[in-house]
Design a protein around this motif. Structure first.
Motif, PDB file in Angstrom:
ATOM      1  N   ILE A 299      -2.992   3.444 -41.266  1.00  0.00           N
ATOM      2  CA  ILE A 299      -2.515   2.547 -40.220  1.00  0.00           C
ATOM      3  C   ILE A 299      -1.539   1.548 -40.831  1.00  0.00           C
ATOM      4  O   ILE A 299      -1.885   0.799 -41.748  1.00  0.00           O
ATOM      5  N   LYS A 300      -0.311   1.532 -40.325  1.00  0.00           N
ATOM      6  CA  LYS A 300       0.698   0.617 -40.836  1.00  0.00           C
ATOM      7  C   LYS A 300       0.382  -0.813 -40.388  1.00  0.00           C
ATOM      8  O   LYS A 300      -0.275  -1.033 -39.379  1.00  0.00           O
ATOM      9  N   LYS A 301       0.865  -1.754 -41.149  1.00  0.00           N
ATOM     10  CA  LYS A 301       0.668  -3.155 -40.811  1.00  0.00           C
ATOM     11  C   LYS A 301       1.319  -3.451 -39.463  1.00  0.00           C
ATOM     12  O   LYS A 301       2.467  -3.068 -39.207  1.00  0.00           O
ATOM     13  N   ASN A 302       0.561  -4.115 -38.584  1.00  0.00           N
ATOM     14  CA  ASN A 302       1.011  -4.467 -37.244  1.00  0.00           C
ATOM     15  C   ASN A 302       1.265  -3.231 -36.376  1.00  0.00           C
ATOM     16  O   ASN A 302       1.964  -3.312 -35.358  1.00  0.00           O
ATOM     17  N   TRP A 303       0.693  -2.083 -36.787  1.00  0.00           N
ATOM     18  CA  TRP A 303       0.882  -0.867 -35.979  1.00  0.00           C
ATOM     19  C   TRP A 303      -0.033  -0.916 -34.773  1.00  0.00           C
ATOM     20  O   TRP A 303      -1.139  -1.444 -34.817  1.00  0.00           O
ATOM     21  N   GLU A 304       0.462  -0.394 -33.654  1.00  0.00           N
ATOM     22  CA  GLU A 304      -0.342  -0.335 -32.446  1.00  0.00           C
ATOM     23  C   GLU A 304      -0.128   0.999 -31.758  1.00  0.00           C
ATOM     24  O   GLU A 304       0.963   1.585 -31.832  1.00  0.00           O
ATOM     25  N   ASP A 305      -1.153   1.488 -31.101  1.00  0.00           N
ATOM     26  CA  ASP A 305      -1.011   2.756 -30.398  1.00  0.00           C
ATOM     27  C   ASP A 305      -0.303   2.521 -29.067  1.00  0.00           C
ATOM     28  O   ASP A 305       0.036   1.391 -28.695  1.00  0.00           O
ATOM     29  N   ALA A 306      -0.077   3.607 -28.316  1.00  0.00           N
ATOM     30  CA  ALA A 306       0.726   3.527 -27.094  1.00  0.00           C
ATOM     31  C   ALA A 306       0.062   2.637 -26.044  1.00  0.00           C
ATOM     32  O   ALA A 306       0.742   1.847 -25.356  1.00  0.00           O
ATOM     33  N   GLN A 307      -1.247   2.756 -25.914  1.00  0.00           N
ATOM     34  CA  GLN A 307      -1.945   1.962 -24.904  1.00  0.00           C
ATOM     35  C   GLN A 307      -1.870   0.469 -25.214  1.00  0.00           C
ATOM     36  O   GLN A 307      -1.619  -0.366 -24.329  1.00  0.00           O
ATOM     37  N   ALA A 308      -2.064   0.136 -26.514  1.00  0.00           N
ATOM     38  CA  ALA A 308      -1.978  -1.272 -26.902  1.00  0.00           C
ATOM     39  C   ALA A 308      -0.574  -1.818 -26.690  1.00  0.00           C
ATOM     40  O   ALA A 308      -0.389  -2.983 -26.280  1.00  0.00           O
ATOM     41  N   ARG A 309       0.428  -0.990 -26.952  1.00  0.00           N
ATOM     42  CA  ARG A 309       1.811  -1.437 -26.765  1.00  0.00           C
ATOM     43  C   ARG A 309       2.096  -1.684 -25.286  1.00  0.00           C
ATOM     44  O   ARG A 309       2.746  -2.690 -24.922  1.00  0.00           O
ATOM     45  N   ARG A 310       1.623  -0.780 -24.422  1.00  0.00           N
ATOM     46  CA  ARG A 310       1.836  -0.984 -22.982  1.00  0.00           C
ATOM     47  C   ARG A 310       1.183  -2.279 -22.501  1.00  0.00           C
ATOM     48  O   ARG A 310       1.757  -3.033 -21.712  1.00  0.00           O
ATOM     49  N   GLU A 311      -0.026  -2.537 -22.967  1.00  0.00           N
ATOM     50  CA  GLU A 311      -0.719  -3.748 -22.565  1.00  0.00           C
ATOM     51  C   GLU A 311       0.006  -4.987 -23.071  1.00  0.00           C
ATOM     52  O   GLU A 311       0.137  -6.010 -22.354  1.00  0.00           O
ATOM     53  N   ARG A 312       0.517  -4.932 -24.328  1.00  0.00           N
ATOM     54  CA  ARG A 312       1.265  -6.076 -24.870  1.00  0.00           C
ATOM     55  C   ARG A 312       2.525  -6.331 -24.052  1.00  0.00           C
ATOM     56  O   ARG A 312       2.849  -7.493 -23.714  1.00  0.00           O
ATOM     57  N   LYS A 313       3.247  -5.253 -23.729  1.00  0.00           N
ATOM     58  CA  LYS A 313       4.462  -5.408 -22.936  1.00  0.00           C
ATOM     59  C   LYS A 313       4.152  -5.969 -21.548  1.00  0.00           C
ATOM     60  O   LYS A 313       4.908  -6.790 -21.004  1.00  0.00           O
ATOM     61  N   ARG A 314       3.046  -5.539 -20.955  1.00  0.00           N
ATOM     62  CA  ARG A 314       2.677  -6.042 -19.632  1.00  0.00           C
ATOM     63  C   ARG A 314       2.392  -7.547 -19.676  1.00  0.00           C
ATOM     64  O   ARG A 314       2.840  -8.301 -18.807  1.00  0.00           O
ATOM     65  N   GLN A 315       1.647  -7.961 -20.716  1.00  0.00           N
ATOM     66  CA  GLN A 315       1.328  -9.372 -20.848  1.00  0.00           C
ATOM     67  C   GLN A 315       2.586 -10.203 -21.093  1.00  0.00           C
ATOM     68  O   GLN A 315       2.742 -11.314 -20.550  1.00  0.00           O
ATOM     69  N   GLU A 316       3.503  -9.670 -21.908  1.00  0.00           N
ATOM     70  CA  GLU A 316       4.760 -10.378 -22.156  1.00  0.00           C
ATOM     71  C   GLU A 316       5.561 -10.519 -20.867  1.00  0.00           C
ATOM     72  O   GLU A 316       6.179 -11.570 -20.595  1.00  0.00           O
ATOM     73  N   GLY A 317       5.586  -9.460 -20.051  1.00  0.00           N
ATOM     74  CA  GLY A 317       6.295  -9.526 -18.784  1.00  0.00           C
ATOM     75  C   GLY A 317       5.692 -10.556 -17.837  1.00  0.00           C
ATOM     76  O   GLY A 317       6.427 -11.296 -17.151  1.00  0.00           O
ATOM     77  N   LEU A 318       4.345 -10.600 -17.805  1.00  0.00           N
ATOM     78  CA  LEU A 318       3.690 -11.582 -16.952  1.00  0.00           C
ATOM     79  C   LEU A 318       3.988 -13.000 -17.405  1.00  0.00           C
ATOM     80  O   LEU A 318       4.212 -13.901 -16.575  1.00  0.00           O
ATOM     81  N   ARG A 319       4.048 -13.216 -18.720  1.00  0.00           N
ATOM     82  CA  ARG A 319       4.362 -14.561 -19.228  1.00  0.00           C
ATOM     83  C   ARG A 319       5.790 -14.967 -18.865  1.00  0.00           C
ATOM     84  O   ARG A 319       6.057 -16.124 -18.500  1.00  0.00           O
ATOM     85  N   ARG A 320       6.723 -14.013 -18.956  1.00  0.00           N
ATOM     86  CA  ARG A 320       8.119 -14.322 -18.605  1.00  0.00           C
ATOM     87  C   ARG A 320       8.244 -14.658 -17.123  1.00  0.00           C
ATOM     88  O   ARG A 320       8.970 -15.577 -16.727  1.00  0.00           O
ATOM     89  N   GLN A 321       7.526 -13.887 -16.312  1.00  0.00           N
ATOM     90  CA  GLN A 321       7.551 -14.183 -14.879  1.00  0.00           C
ATOM     91  C   GLN A 321       6.991 -15.574 -14.591  1.00  0.00           C
ATOM     92  O   GLN A 321       7.537 -16.325 -13.761  1.00  0.00           O
TER      93      GLN A 321
END
Length: 348
Positions: A299-321
């Motif tokens: 596992i690379k440092k700061n590596w995330e799987d696809a599901q974790a990445r989608r959730e992170r992007k969703r949270q970032e979008g909600l914060r921007r909104q």
């Protein structure tokens, strides 16, 4: 590497039984191989496989050997035919059953292996034969003046009453009669049978064996034997690339005769010793290849799987909104405040 299936309870019970037998003290452990114990040259690999990999367990093995074998007496034609038929019916003579024919392997399954190979000898067969010499380590070459005679006696297992007249010189063995028995010199590299918990486990073992140089590695019992059971493939890790065999003598009327010059016999021993060195390297490569095949993915440092990445992007979008909404609310509040209304001066 994708996630492997969890070993079944049936496999776990078999593995526990095998490991309990292998754990016996040396003075109590025995099997049906000529040596009667696990070869020291492969014990480390066996222990690593059994203790490190949950879905694998070794059932029989040979670290590699040089041997001299006296064929069994030839059976009559009718008996030879019956013996060949029985071997075919049992699945012997090829594939993963190669080791069953010569009792070469040691391990908890060796007793059953020896029983499967106890048929009467046909032409060139092994039933009723005799091991004149076996070594799982390089053979030390003597340098004294009697070394030629020493090696003849060592490799042919000669006793004074079985030495043909002529000393250690190659002799004319004459015509082969029905009672003649050939004497073979062989080198055979490592062979290892591994019971696996699933097809996925077996695939990784086959891959590791091929990468380590055991080109004839293959799997059998790929399907479950009975409905409702899980398949537990048996993988045979082996290679014919290092093997070689040569006829060196004949036994006629109970007398063994060397059919090749003594120097040729010494050359065979030297070649066998060289093959031992390469065989040892391949065993080390197999151990490393198995470790690599079954190692969890890095596992690379700061590596995330696809599901974790989608959730992170969703949270970032909600914060921007939320930030945009706050910014707009602030602007509206400022525009509607009393201090921001333009005052028109009164006319005199």
């Amino acid at each position: 590497m994708k996630k492997l299936p969890t070993p079944s309870s049936t496999f776990t019970l078999k593995k526990d039984k095998i490991l309990s037998q292998l754990a016996l003290p040396d003075d109590q452990y025995t099997d049906s191989s000529p040596k009667g114990s696990v070869d020291a040259g492969i014990r480390g690999l066996i222990d690593r496989i059994n203790n490190t990999h949950e879905g694998l367990v070794t059932t029989s093995s040979c670290a590699g050997r040089v041997s001299v074998y006296l064929e069994g007496r030839k059976a009559p034609a009718s008996s030879a035919f019956r013996g060949a038929s029985a071997t075919a019916a049992d699945g012997g003579g090829d594939g993963a059953e190669v080791a069953l024919n010569d009792g070469r392997e040691s391990g908890p399954a060796a007793a059953a292996i020896a029983a499967a190979g106890s048929l009467s000898s046909a032409v060139g067969g092994k039933g009723g034969g005799e091991w004149l010499f076996v070594s799982h380590d390089p053979v030390t070459l003597e340098e004294n003046l009697d070394s030629e005679e020493f090696h003849e006696r060592l490799l042919l297992g000669l006793e004074p009453e079985t030495v043909a007249a002529g000393g250690n010189r190659a002799q004319n063995v004459g015509a082969m009669g029905p009672d003649s028995r050939l004497i073979h010199f062989k080198f055979e590299p490592m062979i290892l049978h591994i019971l696996t918990a699933s097809l996925e486990h077996a695939q990784l073992v086959v891959q590791a064996g091929m990468e380590a140089g055991f080109r004839e590695t293959g799997a059998v019992s790929l399907l479950a034997r009975h409905p409702g059971e899980e398949a537990m493939p048996m993988v045979a890790v082996r290679s014919m690339g290092l093997s070689f065999e040569s006829l060196i003598g004949v036994e006629k009327d109970g007398v063994r005769r060397l059919a090749v010059p003594p120097q040729y016999l010494k050359t065979l021993v030297q070649i066998g010793n060289e093959r031992f060195i390469e065989n040892k390297k391949r065993i080390a490569r197999l151990s490393a290849a198995l470790d690599a095949a079954f190692a969890p993915p890095k596992i690379k440092k700061n590596w995330e799987d696809a599901q974790a990445r989608r959730e992170r992007k969703r949270q970032e979008g909600l914060r921007r909104q939320e930030e945009l909404k706050k910014h707009k609310d602030t602007e509206v509040a400022e525009q509607s405040s009393p201090g921001s209304i333009l005052q028109i001066p009164e006319l005199a």
